[in-house]
Motif scaffolding. Sequence first.
Motif, short mmCIF file in Angstrom:
data_model
loop_
_atom_site.label_atom_id
_atom_site.label_comp_id
_atom_site.label_asym_id
_atom_site.label_seq_id
_atom_site.Cartn_x
_atom_site.Cartn_y
_atom_site.Cartn_z
N ARG A 31 -15.02 65.72 41.54
CA ARG A 31 -15.35 66.98 40.86
C ARG A 31 -16.62 67.59 41.45
O ARG A 31 -16.68 68.78 41.77
CB ARG A 31 -15.51 66.74 39.36
N GLN A 46 -0.88 63.60 39.17
CA GLN A 46 -1.60 63.99 37.96
C GLN A 46 -3.13 63.97 38.13
O GLN A 46 -3.79 64.91 37.69
CB GLN A 46 -1.17 63.13 36.77
N ARG A 79 -4.09 67.10 40.05
CA ARG A 79 -3.83 68.31 39.26
C ARG A 79 -4.88 68.48 38.17
O ARG A 79 -5.35 69.59 37.93
CB ARG A 79 -2.43 68.27 38.66
N ARG A 80 -5.25 67.39 37.52
CA ARG A 80 -6.29 67.45 36.48
C ARG A 80 -7.61 67.91 37.07
O ARG A 80 -8.30 68.75 36.49
CB ARG A 80 -6.48 66.06 35.84
N GLU A 92 -7.29 71.68 37.82
CA GLU A 92 -7.23 72.49 36.60
C GLU A 92 -8.59 72.55 35.92
O GLU A 92 -9.02 73.61 35.46
CB GLU A 92 -6.15 71.93 35.66
N ARG A 93 -9.29 71.41 35.87
CA ARG A 93 -10.63 71.39 35.26
C ARG A 93 -11.63 72.21 36.06
O ARG A 93 -12.64 72.66 35.52
CB ARG A 93 -11.13 69.94 35.13
#
Length: 161
Positions: free
Chosen positions: A95, A122, A125-126, A129-130
């Motif tokens: 992140r 997943q 994608r998380r 999206e975040r």
Amino acid sequence: MMAWLSELWNGGTAVVEPASLRDASRLAQLHGASFHRGWGEGEFEAMLTERNTLVHRLRQGRKIIGFAVSRMAADEAEILSIAVDAGHRGRGLSRNLLLTHLGHLAGRGVRTVFLEVEENNQPARRLYERAGFGVAGRRERYYRQAGGEQLNALLMRRDLS
């Protein structure tokens, strides 16, 4: 254990910084460990010398543990690849890497960023999206697995302006 002691123990704080030509071998190694079709050292050397390509490395102590690569055209960019060493995942490092990379793209005048991600991935994608990415489209059977299975890709987009 005190936070600073634990960081010291783990090789220090992870730092996102521009990658250099001498990182090509390690970046290729990380890419090969993270993806079905890895990019070679020569491909990274080429990207590191292209003016329209932005490459950041994620370094902890002396060890490069991740990277992000984007290609820019006018006021758009595509994230070509982002990876963090398997032993360092799940700590929020990807992140930090992604958001820092996006900040540098914005600083170069990029207003819209695109990327492709395997539909069933997943964790990736998380992460996207975040970080503010939304699904903009879908590509059927875009990725081919080692066993011949074909997987769908999602095209994701984020505006930076």
